[in-house]
Scaffold this motif. Structure first.
Motif, PDB file in Angstrom:
ATOM      1  N   ASN A   1      14.884   3.389   1.770  1.00  0.00           N
ATOM      2  CA  ASN A   1      16.044   2.536   1.507  1.00  0.00           C
ATOM      3  C   ASN A   1      16.152   1.549   2.666  1.00  0.00           C
ATOM      4  O   ASN A   1      16.654   1.890   3.737  1.00  0.00           O
ATOM      5  CB  ASN A   1      17.307   3.392   1.382  1.00  0.00           C
ATOM      6  N   PHE A   2      15.677   0.333   2.459  1.00  0.00           N
ATOM      7  CA  PHE A   2      15.599  -0.630   3.554  1.00  0.00           C
ATOM      8  C   PHE A   2      16.971  -1.062   4.027  1.00  0.00           C
ATOM      9  O   PHE A   2      17.173  -1.286   5.229  1.00  0.00           O
ATOM     10  CB  PHE A   2      14.774  -1.844   3.125  1.00  0.00           C
ATOM     11  N   ARG A   3      17.935  -1.193   3.136  1.00  0.00           N
ATOM     12  CA  ARG A   3      19.291  -1.585   3.538  1.00  0.00           C
ATOM     13  C   ARG A   3      19.916  -0.514   4.427  1.00  0.00           C
ATOM     14  O   ARG A   3      20.595  -0.815   5.410  1.00  0.00           O
ATOM     15  CB  ARG A   3      20.171  -1.823   2.310  1.00  0.00           C
ATOM     16  N   GLN A   4      19.664   0.740   4.094  1.00  0.00           N
ATOM     17  CA  GLN A   4      20.153   1.836   4.930  1.00  0.00           C
ATOM     18  C   GLN A   4      19.492   1.789   6.302  1.00  0.00           C
ATOM     19  O   GLN A   4      20.147   1.997   7.328  1.00  0.00           O
ATOM     20  CB  GLN A   4      19.857   3.169   4.243  1.00  0.00           C
ATOM     21  N   LEU A   5      18.192   1.506   6.315  1.00  0.00           N
ATOM     22  CA  LEU A   5      17.471   1.389   7.582  1.00  0.00           C
ATOM     23  C   LEU A   5      18.089   0.299   8.458  1.00  0.00           C
ATOM     24  O   LEU A   5      18.247   0.489   9.667  1.00  0.00           O
ATOM     25  CB  LEU A   5      16.007   1.068   7.325  1.00  0.00           C
ATOM     26  N   GLN A   6      18.427  -0.836   7.880  1.00  0.00           N
ATOM     27  CA  GLN A   6      19.022  -1.928   8.656  1.00  0.00           C
ATOM     28  C   GLN A   6      20.325  -1.489   9.313  1.00  0.00           C
ATOM     29  O   GLN A   6      20.611  -1.865  10.451  1.00  0.00           O
ATOM     30  CB  GLN A   6      19.241  -3.144   7.756  1.00  0.00           C
TER      31      GLN A   6
ATOM     32  N   TRP B   1       7.673  -8.377   9.522  1.00  0.00           N
ATOM     33  CA  TRP B   1       6.756  -8.005   8.448  1.00  0.00           C
ATOM     34  C   TRP B   1       7.318  -6.902   7.570  1.00  0.00           C
ATOM     35  O   TRP B   1       7.000  -6.825   6.370  1.00  0.00           O
ATOM     36  CB  TRP B   1       5.390  -7.612   9.004  1.00  0.00           C
ATOM     37  N   MET B   2       8.186  -6.037   8.124  1.00  0.00           N
ATOM     38  CA  MET B   2       8.802  -4.990   7.304  1.00  0.00           C
ATOM     39  C   MET B   2       9.788  -5.599   6.320  1.00  0.00           C
ATOM     40  O   MET B   2       9.858  -5.200   5.152  1.00  0.00           O
ATOM     41  CB  MET B   2       9.501  -3.956   8.181  1.00  0.00           C
ATOM     42  N   SER B   3      10.556  -6.579   6.799  1.00  0.00           N
ATOM     43  CA  SER B   3      11.498  -7.258   5.902  1.00  0.00           C
ATOM     44  C   SER B   3      10.762  -7.901   4.742  1.00  0.00           C
ATOM     45  O   SER B   3      11.222  -7.858   3.591  1.00  0.00           O
ATOM     46  CB  SER B   3      12.284  -8.328   6.676  1.00  0.00           C
ATOM     47  N   VAL B   4       9.600  -8.476   5.041  1.00  0.00           N
ATOM     48  CA  VAL B   4       8.799  -9.117   3.995  1.00  0.00           C
ATOM     49  C   VAL B   4       8.295  -8.077   2.995  1.00  0.00           C
ATOM     50  O   VAL B   4       8.341  -8.276   1.772  1.00  0.00           O
ATOM     51  CB  VAL B   4       7.614  -9.893   4.612  1.00  0.00           C
ATOM     52  N   MET B   5       7.840  -6.921   3.507  1.00  0.00           N
ATOM     53  CA  MET B   5       7.279  -5.898   2.634  1.00  0.00           C
ATOM     54  C   MET B   5       8.315  -5.301   1.685  1.00  0.00           C
ATOM     55  O   MET B   5       8.000  -4.938   0.547  1.00  0.00           O
ATOM     56  CB  MET B   5       6.632  -4.785   3.466  1.00  0.00           C
ATOM     57  N   PHE B   6       9.563  -5.209   2.157  1.00  0.00           N
ATOM     58  CA  PHE B   6      10.613  -4.613   1.331  1.00  0.00           C
ATOM     59  C   PHE B   6      11.416  -5.652   0.556  1.00  0.00           C
ATOM     60  O   PHE B   6      12.325  -5.297  -0.194  1.00  0.00           O
ATOM     61  CB  PHE B   6      11.563  -3.779   2.195  1.00  0.00           C
ATOM     62  N   ASP B   7      11.085  -6.912   0.728  1.00  0.00           N
ATOM     63  CA  ASP B   7      11.834  -7.975   0.059  1.00  0.00           C
ATOM     64  C   ASP B   7      11.775  -7.800  -1.463  1.00  0.00           C
ATOM     65  O   ASP B   7      10.704  -7.633  -2.048  1.00  0.00           O
ATOM     66  CB  ASP B   7      11.257  -9.342   0.437  1.00  0.00           C
ATOM     67  N   GLY B   8      12.946  -7.832  -2.103  1.00  0.00           N
ATOM     68  CA  GLY B   8      13.030  -7.726  -3.555  1.00  0.00           C
ATOM     69  C   GLY B   8      12.977  -6.317  -4.103  1.00  0.00           C
ATOM     70  O   GLY B   8      12.938  -6.137  -5.331  1.00  0.00           O
ATOM     71  N   LEU B   9      12.996  -5.297  -3.227  1.00  0.00           N
ATOM     72  CA  LEU B   9      12.862  -3.911  -3.691  1.00  0.00           C
ATOM     73  C   LEU B   9      14.164  -3.116  -3.613  1.00  0.00           C
ATOM     74  O   LEU B   9      14.149  -1.894  -3.724  1.00  0.00           O
ATOM     75  CB  LEU B   9      11.779  -3.189  -2.874  1.00  0.00           C
ATOM     76  N   ASP B  10      15.302  -3.800  -3.443  1.00  0.00           N
ATOM     77  CA  ASP B  10      16.571  -3.086  -3.292  1.00  0.00           C
ATOM     78  C   ASP B  10      16.850  -2.142  -4.459  1.00  0.00           C
ATOM     79  O   ASP B  10      17.428  -1.063  -4.269  1.00  0.00           O
ATOM     80  CB  ASP B  10      17.729  -4.083  -3.163  1.00  0.00           C
ATOM     81  N   GLN B  11      16.468  -2.543  -5.659  1.00  0.00           N
ATOM     82  CA  GLN B  11      16.741  -1.730  -6.845  1.00  0.00           C
ATOM     83  C   GLN B  11      15.514  -0.969  -7.335  1.00  0.00           C
ATOM     84  O   GLN B  11      15.556  -0.328  -8.384  1.00  0.00           O
ATOM     85  CB  GLN B  11      17.258  -2.636  -7.974  1.00  0.00           C
ATOM     86  N   ASP B  12      14.436  -1.048  -6.587  1.00  0.00           N
ATOM     87  CA  ASP B  12      13.177  -0.409  -7.002  1.00  0.00           C
ATOM     88  C   ASP B  12      12.834   0.700  -6.007  1.00  0.00           C
ATOM     89  O   ASP B  12      12.020   0.524  -5.100  1.00  0.00           O
ATOM     90  CB  ASP B  12      12.065  -1.457  -7.068  1.00  0.00           C
ATOM     91  N   ILE B  13      13.466   1.845  -6.187  1.00  0.00           N
ATOM     92  CA  ILE B  13      13.328   2.944  -5.232  1.00  0.00           C
ATOM     93  C   ILE B  13      11.901   3.488  -5.190  1.00  0.00           C
ATOM     94  O   ILE B  13      11.372   3.793  -4.111  1.00  0.00           O
ATOM     95  CB  ILE B  13      14.317   4.079  -5.569  1.00  0.00           C
ATOM     96  N   GLU B  14      11.263   3.612  -6.338  1.00  0.00           N
ATOM     97  CA  GLU B  14       9.929   4.202  -6.370  1.00  0.00           C
ATOM     98  C   GLU B  14       8.920   3.354  -5.606  1.00  0.00           C
ATOM     99  O   GLU B  14       8.103   3.870  -4.836  1.00  0.00           O
ATOM    100  CB  GLU B  14       9.469   4.401  -7.818  1.00  0.00           C
ATOM    101  N   THR B  15       8.973   2.032  -5.800  1.00  0.00           N
ATOM    102  CA  THR B  15       8.066   1.170  -5.048  1.00  0.00           C
ATOM    103  C   THR B  15       8.417   1.191  -3.568  1.00  0.00           C
ATOM    104  O   THR B  15       7.527   1.183  -2.710  1.00  0.00           O
ATOM    105  CB  THR B  15       8.122  -0.276  -5.586  1.00  0.00           C
TER     106      THR B  15
END
Length: 303
Positions: A216-221, A234-248
């Protein structure tokens, strides 16, 4: 993929293969607050216990209910699994007399490993009577505990500077702490520089990297903002657009953690502490990739 990257990957995997059988892992959990969370907590405990961790730790809440829960969970983990269970203990809002009583009860119960921390200050408070160093001293007066303490590769948020933070860690080690477990980090160079500075300062105990598998990238922030941890771009880029895609997100988080561990193994690290957030999936997958297998009961790979 370029030949350079292929060669680099082969080197990392070769180092990992050579290290199999010499990697130690430990896992951190927190007391569950609902019956549903408790069910998943025990599911995670039992699944990860098959990996034969060096120990498991349980955090210590800010209120008396959580504190009592930590004590009961630690005892239950030992009874159910036989694992070495290490309670976290903080000295915020607790008198030395009360702390001594808690520590004596742990000793009487056969608990021999404690994670000693100052703890988070209450909101609006800027004064405390005890610190982590004082707690280490108190523990050693009660019994010959194995003691883990905290370390901060990117400097504790309240420290005056990096040098004072390092001096404080050395005092805890000199007082009897057995190892230091770091705050989670993603900048590997920060950890390696910190480890080098520890050696120069005369700290010869293990500086165990704390690994946080991210799903959960938002939790990490939010965590990072509270703990002075840098999140690389680079982590922000990797998780960009995945807020609702937990499996990915889980797949991305596992990939990041595996790469980190492989690089750290190449740098000679053999102990890892995983912040599980009471979830087993990512930590189990990472350990499996490291060659730590639950089926390896006759020839355990964890030394």
């Amino acid at each position: 993929m370029s030949l350079f990257h292929i060669h680099h990957r082969e080197i990392l995997n070769h180092n990992l293969a050579e290290r199999q059988g010499h990697i130690n892992v430990s896992f951190e959990f927190f007391p569950p607050r609902t019956s549903e969370m408790e069910e998943y907590f025990w599911h995670s405990i039992h699944r990860l216990s098959k990996l034969k961790p060096k120990f498991v730790s349980v955090t210590y809440g800010a209120n008396s209910g959580d504190k009592k829960r930590t004590y009961s969970i630690i005892k239950e983990i030992k009874e159910r699994t036989g694992l070495e269970a290490a309670p976290h203990l903080t000295c915020i809002d607790t008198s030395p007399t009360a702390l001594q009583e808690i520590v004596q009860e742990y000793w009487r119960s056969g608990i021999r490993h404690i994670v000693a921390l100052r703890g988070d200050l209450p909101i609006g408070s800027s004064r405390q009577d005890m610190y982590g160093l004082d707690l280490v001293v108190l523990l050693k007066k009660v019994g010959d505990f194995e003691i883990s303490v905290a370390a901060y590769p990117e400097v504790h948020p309240e420290a005056r500077n990096a040098q004072s933070d390092l001096i404080n860690l050395k005092k805890k080690i000199d007082a009897g702490a057995s190892r230091a477990i770091t705050q989670f980090f993603f900048d590997i160079e920060s950890y390696l520089r910190f480890r080098d500075r520890c050696l120069v300062a005369g700290i010869d105990t293990e500086i165990v990297p704390g690994i946080l598998p991210v799903f959960n990238f938002r939790q990490l922030q939010r965590f990072a903002a509270m703990t002075n941890v840098k999140i690389p771009h680079w982590m922000s880029v990797m998780f960009d657009g995945l807020d609702q895609d937990i499996e990915t997100s889980k797949m991305v988080g596992a990939s990041i953690a595996i790469d980190m561990v492989k690089i750290l193994i190449r740098e000679g690290v053999k102990d890892f502490h995983f912040y599980t957030l009471n979830r087993d999936e990512l930590t189990y997958a990472i350990c499996h990739t490291l060659g730590i297998r639950s089926e390896s009961r006759n020839t355990p790979v964890i030394s």
